[in-house]
Design a protein around this motif. Structure first.
Motif, mmCIF file in Angstrom:
data_model
loop_
_atom_site.group_PDB
_atom_site.id
_atom_site.type_symbol
_atom_site.label_atom_id
_atom_site.label_comp_id
_atom_site.label_asym_id
_atom_site.label_seq_id
_atom_site.Cartn_x
_atom_site.Cartn_y
_atom_site.Cartn_z
ATOM 1 N N THR A 199 -1.298 7.475 7.041
ATOM 2 C CA THR A 199 -1.311 6.315 6.151
ATOM 3 C C THR A 199 -2.218 5.219 6.690
ATOM 4 O O THR A 199 -2.580 5.201 7.873
ATOM 5 C CB THR A 199 0.102 5.741 5.982
ATOM 6 N N LYS A 239 13.963 2.538 2.172
ATOM 7 C CA LYS A 239 13.069 3.664 1.905
ATOM 8 C C LYS A 239 13.555 4.977 2.527
ATOM 9 O O LYS A 239 13.077 6.047 2.159
ATOM 10 C CB LYS A 239 11.676 3.349 2.456
ATOM 11 N N CYS A 286 2.579 -4.523 3.515
ATOM 12 C CA CYS A 286 1.728 -3.769 2.590
ATOM 13 C C CYS A 286 2.591 -3.140 1.489
ATOM 14 O O CYS A 286 3.690 -2.662 1.745
ATOM 15 C CB CYS A 286 0.959 -2.691 3.328
ATOM 16 N N ARG A 287 2.073 -3.194 0.288
ATOM 17 C CA ARG A 287 2.697 -2.653 -0.925
ATOM 18 C C ARG A 287 3.806 -3.527 -1.493
ATOM 19 O O ARG A 287 4.362 -3.194 -2.550
ATOM 20 C CB ARG A 287 3.215 -1.220 -0.708
ATOM 21 N N PRO A 334 4.677 -6.603 -3.729
ATOM 22 C CA PRO A 334 3.810 -7.106 -4.809
ATOM 23 C C PRO A 334 3.558 -8.615 -4.783
ATOM 24 O O PRO A 334 3.604 -9.279 -5.831
ATOM 25 C CB PRO A 334 4.584 -6.699 -6.066
ATOM 26 N N ASP A 368 -1.731 -6.310 2.594
ATOM 27 C CA ASP A 368 -2.811 -5.790 1.769
ATOM 28 C C ASP A 368 -3.886 -6.847 1.559
ATOM 29 O O ASP A 368 -3.603 -8.045 1.565
ATOM 30 C CB ASP A 368 -2.277 -5.391 0.384
ATOM 31 N N GLY A 407 -5.960 -4.420 -2.916
ATOM 32 C CA GLY A 407 -4.976 -3.384 -2.630
ATOM 33 C C GLY A 407 -5.522 -2.194 -1.873
ATOM 34 O O GLY A 407 -4.785 -1.260 -1.570
#
Length: 465
Positions: free
Chosen positions: A278, A315, A396-397, A399, A427, A431
């Motif tokens: 990643t 997660k 990151c990710r 919003p 980010d 993005g």
């Protein structure tokens, strides 16, 4: 809706003047003048059955400090200079009204702590501050400096509720060009980055007049679920010692990795063990490697090194109840390298992946209060050992770049830190890239920022615009 309680060491409820000044290297002064302070209360009273919110063990474990968030919005209104004051007044009114309505849904933000066991959701309110900045936004974005960015926040990072009287603080900074920077200080006892992103999304949706808020925002009772799944631990249910930050001379630098450089780094890190690593894995590994090299060069010895990665537990838990939980659900996954090992980015990524996979297997079916305590007990031990210990937090990710109050999405959302050996990832606006904020001892940073391998993938503090 508004009150006149004490906030930020001053009495609120009207116009006030408080000026912060910093001087640039060229000698010109830039000023932030606070002109208004108030308390924003929920638009509707919190129901009686929701007035006492038990903390989960994860909430208990986090220190009473503030999570900072800064959202920069440029001025896209060509008529700004014809109606400067009316535009400011219009946006100010909208921010306050929508904040009041958002607090009805995120009611713990308007409460007070009761020791380290619960939040009294008494509609005390959130602090709201307005300031004027005597320069265009571009002056800051052309060369971002941490010391200046921190001035746009409503409180310093290591403040506590006892200092400010609030669990949520907001500062609206209006620039002379018509741009706006919204600074948020969110108590870590109430929220992690996931919950903060949910709150800001809700607040912005209300400001836009969205008719689909309930489709995207969790219902209030979600705040109580975490404490039922992860019950608090009795010995933590009292005031904990204040968090002490290292006092060594440190410096923070911003490094930006664009999409093409990350792609090249991923190709370099790819292996039979970890196929298609990643973006976060490869950027974290490169920074860790370069920081280790800088430390070892300055110390003149090679010693073990460890990187603690903060993990969003939502997660990894199998239970569907955990997916959208509000509050704090953050664990620690630690990757280690011994003094005898010669690590490259590929091998460090392999260590990351191995530790994370083991973490998922170990805790995917649930985490006890004792196990949660062990995360941070082990972390405390790591900090005291004769090793180089680094910490990484990735936003990151989340919003944050989608937070639109009605005047467009943010131009820039910096991840603001400043604690020794802390790596913060966010980010880029498109993005596709990653911005890394890194804090090291001055002598280590001097070595790192001249590291040729790092500079082949990252730009050092480029202009935002």
């Amino acid at each position: 809706m508004y009150g006149d309680s004490v906030c930020l060491y001053m009495k609120l409820g009207g116009v006030c003047h408080e000026t912060q000044v910093w001087r640039e290297k060229m000698g010109s002064e830039m000023k932030i003048q606070v002109i208004y302070k108030d308390t924003i209360r929920p638009s509707l009273p919190t129901p009686h059955h929701l007035r006492n919110l038990s903390l989960s063990v994860f909430d208990q474990l986090f220190p009473d400090i503030y999570v900072p968030l800064l959202l920069f919005y440029p001025n896209d209104n060509n008529k700004y200079f014809e109606g400067k004051h009316s535009l400011v007044a219009e946006r100010s009114k909208l921010l306050k009204k929508s904040l009041s309505e958002a607090l009805t849904r995120f009611y713990p933000y308007a409460g007070n702590f009761q020791h380290n066991a619960s939040i009294c959701c008494n509609d005390h309110g959130a602090a709201y501050v307005e300031a004027r900045v005597n320069c265009p936004m571009s002056k800051i974005l052309n060369k971002p400096e941490l010391v200046i960015l921190k001035q746009l926040l409503p409180t310093v990072l290591d403040s506590s509720q006892a200092d400010t009287c609030y669990l949520l603080l907001v500062k609206a900074n209006f620039f002379e060009c018509g741009g706006l920077a919204i600074g948020v200080g969110s108590s870590h006892k109430v929220a992690d980055a996931y919950t903060l992103s949910k709150f800001t999304s809700c607040w912005a949706a209300i400001a836009r007049g969205s008719n689909t808020i309930t489709d995207h925002i969790e219902l209030p009772d979600k705040f109580g679920v975490a404490a039922s799944l992860f019950p608090q631990v009795h010995f933590l249910s009292s005031l904990q010692p204040a968090l002490e930050f290292p006092q060594e001379k440190c410096i923070t630098k911003r490094f930006v990795f664009d999409a093409s450089k990350i792609a090249a780094l991923k190709s370099k890190a790819d292996s039979a063990t970890v196929e298609n690593p990643t973006c976060v894995e490869v950027v974290s590994a490169l920074i860790w490697k370069c920081a280790m090299e800088a430390s070892r060069s300055n110390l003149g010895v090679v010693r073990p090194s460890e990187l603690s990665q903060f993990v969003n537990i939502r997660k990894i838990l199998v239970s569907p109840l955990a997916e959208n939980l509000l509050g704090n659900l953050v664990g620690l996954c630690v990757a280690k390298t011994e003094a005898s090992e010669v690590d490259d980015v590929q091998s460090l990524v392999t260590k990351f992946r191995k530790e994370m996979e083991e973490f998922k297997v170990r805790y995917g079916n649930g985490i006890s209060g004792e196990e949660a305590c062990e995360f941070y007990k082990e972390y405390g031990h790591l900090m005291k050992r004769d090793v180089d210990n680094y910490n990484c937090s990735s936003w990151c990710r989340f919003p944050f770049y989608e937070v639109d109050f009605g005047w467009g999405k943010p131009l820039w959302v910096p991840h603001i830190g400043g604690l020794k050996n802390l790596i913060l990832l966010m980010d880029t606006r498109d993005g596709e890239g990653i911005e890394a904020s890194l804090t090291l001892k001055e002598e280590d940073m001097a070595k790192l920022e001249s590291n040729k391998e790092l500079l082949s993938y990252a730009s050092v503090n480029p202009p935002v615009i």
